[in-house]
Motif scaffolding. Structure first.
Motif, mmCIF file in Angstrom:
data_model
loop_
_atom_site.group_PDB
_atom_site.id
_atom_site.type_symbol
_atom_site.label_atom_id
_atom_site.label_comp_id
_atom_site.label_asym_id
_atom_site.label_seq_id
_atom_site.Cartn_x
_atom_site.Cartn_y
_atom_site.Cartn_z
ATOM 1 N N SER A 47 -58.669 76.960 17.096
ATOM 2 C CA SER A 47 -58.889 76.919 15.652
ATOM 3 C C SER A 47 -59.939 77.898 15.171
ATOM 4 C CB SER A 47 -59.309 75.512 15.232
ATOM 5 O OG SER A 47 -60.597 75.222 15.740
ATOM 6 N N GLY A 48 -60.659 78.492 16.086
ATOM 7 C CA GLY A 48 -61.716 79.403 15.673
ATOM 8 C C GLY A 48 -63.007 78.698 15.323
ATOM 9 N N GLY A 49 -62.956 77.408 15.109
ATOM 10 C CA GLY A 49 -64.169 76.643 14.830
ATOM 11 C C GLY A 49 -64.718 76.889 13.452
ATOM 12 N N PRO A 50 -65.681 76.089 13.045
ATOM 13 C CA PRO A 50 -66.284 76.275 11.729
ATOM 14 C C PRO A 50 -67.271 77.433 11.744
ATOM 15 C CG PRO A 50 -67.335 74.449 12.852
ATOM 16 C CD PRO A 50 -66.244 74.936 13.759
ATOM 17 N N HIS A 51 -67.484 78.019 10.596
ATOM 18 C CA HIS A 51 -68.540 79.014 10.457
ATOM 19 C C HIS A 51 -69.887 78.306 10.557
ATOM 20 C CE1 HIS A 51 -66.066 82.411 9.303
ATOM 21 N NE2 HIS A 51 -65.398 81.636 8.480
ATOM 22 N N ARG A 52 -70.941 79.046 10.727
ATOM 23 C CA ARG A 52 -72.275 78.448 10.794
ATOM 24 C C ARG A 52 -72.592 77.639 9.536
ATOM 25 N NH1 ARG A 52 -74.953 80.090 15.246
ATOM 26 N NH2 ARG A 52 -74.392 82.088 16.112
ATOM 27 N N SER A 53 -71.973 78.008 8.430
ATOM 28 C CA SER A 53 -72.210 77.280 7.178
ATOM 29 C C SER A 53 -71.473 75.952 7.144
ATOM 30 C CB SER A 53 -71.754 78.132 5.994
ATOM 31 O OG SER A 53 -70.351 78.322 6.046
ATOM 32 N N GLY A 54 -70.599 75.712 8.142
ATOM 33 C CA GLY A 54 -69.850 74.468 8.192
ATOM 34 C C GLY A 54 -68.469 74.576 7.576
ATOM 35 N N GLU A 55 -68.151 75.717 6.953
ATOM 36 C CA GLU A 55 -66.837 75.899 6.354
ATOM 37 C C GLU A 55 -65.810 76.105 7.459
ATOM 38 O OE1 GLU A 55 -67.063 79.321 3.867
ATOM 39 O OE2 GLU A 55 -68.777 78.582 2.759
ATOM 40 N N ALA A 56 -64.594 75.715 7.164
ATOM 41 C CA ALA A 56 -63.523 75.922 8.135
ATOM 42 C C ALA A 56 -63.266 77.415 8.294
ATOM 43 C CB ALA A 56 -62.255 75.213 7.674
ATOM 44 N N CYS A 57 -62.804 77.799 9.455
ATOM 45 C CA CYS A 57 -62.527 79.201 9.758
ATOM 46 C C CYS A 57 -61.044 79.351 10.047
ATOM 47 C CB CYS A 57 -63.351 79.638 10.968
ATOM 48 S SG CYS A 57 -63.023 81.310 11.505
ATOM 49 N N ALA A 58 -60.389 80.267 9.391
ATOM 50 C CA ALA A 58 -58.960 80.465 9.581
ATOM 51 C C ALA A 58 -58.672 81.674 10.465
ATOM 52 C CB ALA A 58 -58.292 80.634 8.224
ATOM 53 N N ASP A 59 -59.658 82.101 11.237
ATOM 54 C CA ASP A 59 -59.487 83.291 12.055
ATOM 55 C C ASP A 59 -58.529 83.087 13.225
ATOM 56 O OD1 ASP A 59 -61.316 84.494 10.403
ATOM 57 O OD2 ASP A 59 -63.003 84.217 11.752
ATOM 58 N N GLY A 60 -58.258 81.859 13.610
ATOM 59 C CA GLY A 60 -57.390 81.594 14.742
ATOM 60 C C GLY A 60 -58.171 81.555 16.042
ATOM 61 N N PRO A 61 -57.453 81.608 17.159
ATOM 62 C CA PRO A 61 -58.094 81.467 18.464
ATOM 63 C C PRO A 61 -59.173 82.523 18.698
ATOM 64 C CG PRO A 61 -55.714 81.420 18.666
ATOM 65 C CD PRO A 61 -56.021 81.800 17.257
ATOM 66 N N ARG A 62 -60.262 82.069 19.327
ATOM 67 C CA ARG A 62 -61.319 82.999 19.704
ATOM 68 C C ARG A 62 -62.085 82.384 20.867
ATOM 69 N NH1 ARG A 62 -66.409 81.427 18.442
ATOM 70 N NH2 ARG A 62 -66.699 79.842 16.860
ATOM 71 N N PRO A 63 -62.755 83.227 21.640
ATOM 72 C CA PRO A 63 -63.576 82.697 22.735
ATOM 73 C C PRO A 63 -64.723 81.858 22.179
ATOM 74 C CG PRO A 63 -63.315 85.088 22.918
ATOM 75 C CD PRO A 63 -62.780 84.684 21.578
ATOM 76 N N ARG A 72 -69.134 71.169 18.990
ATOM 77 C CA ARG A 72 -67.894 70.898 18.242
ATOM 78 C C ARG A 72 -67.290 69.554 18.623
ATOM 79 N NH1 ARG A 72 -63.703 74.212 15.577
ATOM 80 N NH2 ARG A 72 -62.623 72.531 14.534
ATOM 81 N N LEU A 73 -67.439 69.166 19.891
ATOM 82 C CA LEU A 73 -66.814 67.943 20.395
ATOM 83 C C LEU A 73 -67.842 66.820 20.455
ATOM 84 C CD1 LEU A 73 -64.793 69.586 23.288
ATOM 85 C CD2 LEU A 73 -63.979 68.997 21.017
ATOM 86 N N ALA A 74 -68.136 66.256 19.327
ATOM 87 C CA ALA A 74 -69.135 65.197 19.246
ATOM 88 C C ALA A 74 -68.797 64.073 20.218
ATOM 89 C CB ALA A 74 -69.198 64.648 17.820
ATOM 90 N N GLY A 75 -69.799 63.686 21.009
ATOM 91 C CA GLY A 75 -69.635 62.558 21.917
ATOM 92 C C GLY A 75 -69.204 62.915 23.325
ATOM 93 N N VAL A 76 -68.841 64.171 23.580
ATOM 94 C CA VAL A 76 -68.448 64.540 24.943
ATOM 95 C C VAL A 76 -69.697 64.709 25.800
ATOM 96 C CG1 VAL A 76 -68.362 67.063 24.585
ATOM 97 C CG2 VAL A 76 -66.923 66.002 26.331
ATOM 98 N N SER A 77 -69.656 64.157 27.009
ATOM 99 C CA SER A 77 -70.787 64.329 27.914
ATOM 100 C C SER A 77 -70.682 65.696 28.587
ATOM 101 C CB SER A 77 -70.796 63.233 28.980
ATOM 102 O OG SER A 77 -69.697 63.397 29.867
ATOM 103 N N GLN A 78 -71.801 66.169 29.082
ATOM 104 C CA GLN A 78 -71.824 67.455 29.784
ATOM 105 C C GLN A 78 -70.883 67.409 30.986
ATOM 106 O OE1 GLN A 78 -75.765 68.703 30.899
ATOM 107 N NE2 GLN A 78 -75.035 70.449 32.060
ATOM 108 N N LYS A 79 -70.919 66.296 31.710
ATOM 109 C CA LYS A 79 -70.065 66.142 32.895
ATOM 110 C C LYS A 79 -68.587 66.192 32.518
ATOM 111 C CE LYS A 79 -68.940 62.902 36.585
ATOM 112 N NZ LYS A 79 -69.189 61.579 37.164
#
Length: 147
Positions: A47-63, A72-79
């Motif tokens: 999804s490209g993730g949100p911009h630093r401002s929190g707005e959605a990003c429509a750029d598509g896939p990116r590293p 981005r994945l709230a609640g995921v543990s490091q493990k």
């Protein structure tokens, strides 16, 4: 008995994959990709993730860097994030690139195979986001009938 090349053997096996059969390897693959963290990682990387401002990003896939994914994945543990990323890399769904900087920079990116699965996972995530209210209401109605 005829001898088959490795390619012919793979083609024959591929034709017989059926996840409804207990011993089918595609059932194991379904088990791995149906994990919530797998689905969310594939959706995030595509999804490209949100911009630093929190707005959605429509750029598509990116590293994305590990830390970006963790945020981005709230609640995921490091493990769990590490295990899931390793599994996705092993299956060829993502690639991991290490850049020798100080500190070392590691990025994750969808492969072509991962991108093909991303489209499905993104659709499932969007369906869940859209229909959650209805599902919750149905659950409450069902529970009230069971009392």
């Amino acid at each position: 008995m005829t001898t088959r090349t490795a390619t012919e053997q793979r083609e024959r096996a591929r034709a017989s994959y059926d996840a409804f059969l207990a011993g089918c390897p595609s059932r194991q693959l379904l088990d791995r990709i149906s994990n919530k963290w797998t689905a969310l990682i594939l959706a995030a990387l595509g999804s490209g993730g949100p911009h630093r401002s929190g707005e959605a990003c429509a750029d598509g896939p990116r590293p994305m860097r590990y830390s970006e994914l963790a945020r981005r994945l709230a609640g995921v543990s490091q493990k769990m994030l590490t295990q899931t990323l390793r599994s996705l890399e092993r299956d060829g769904l993502i690639s991991r690139t290490v850049t020798p900087t100080v500190p070392v920079t590691v990025t994750y990116e969808l492969t072509d195979l991962g991108l093909s699965l991303h489209h499905l996972m993104r659709g499932i995530k969007e369906w869940a986001d859209t229909h959650m209210d209805v599902v919750l209401a149905n659950g409450e109605a069902y529970d009230s009938r069971q009392r």
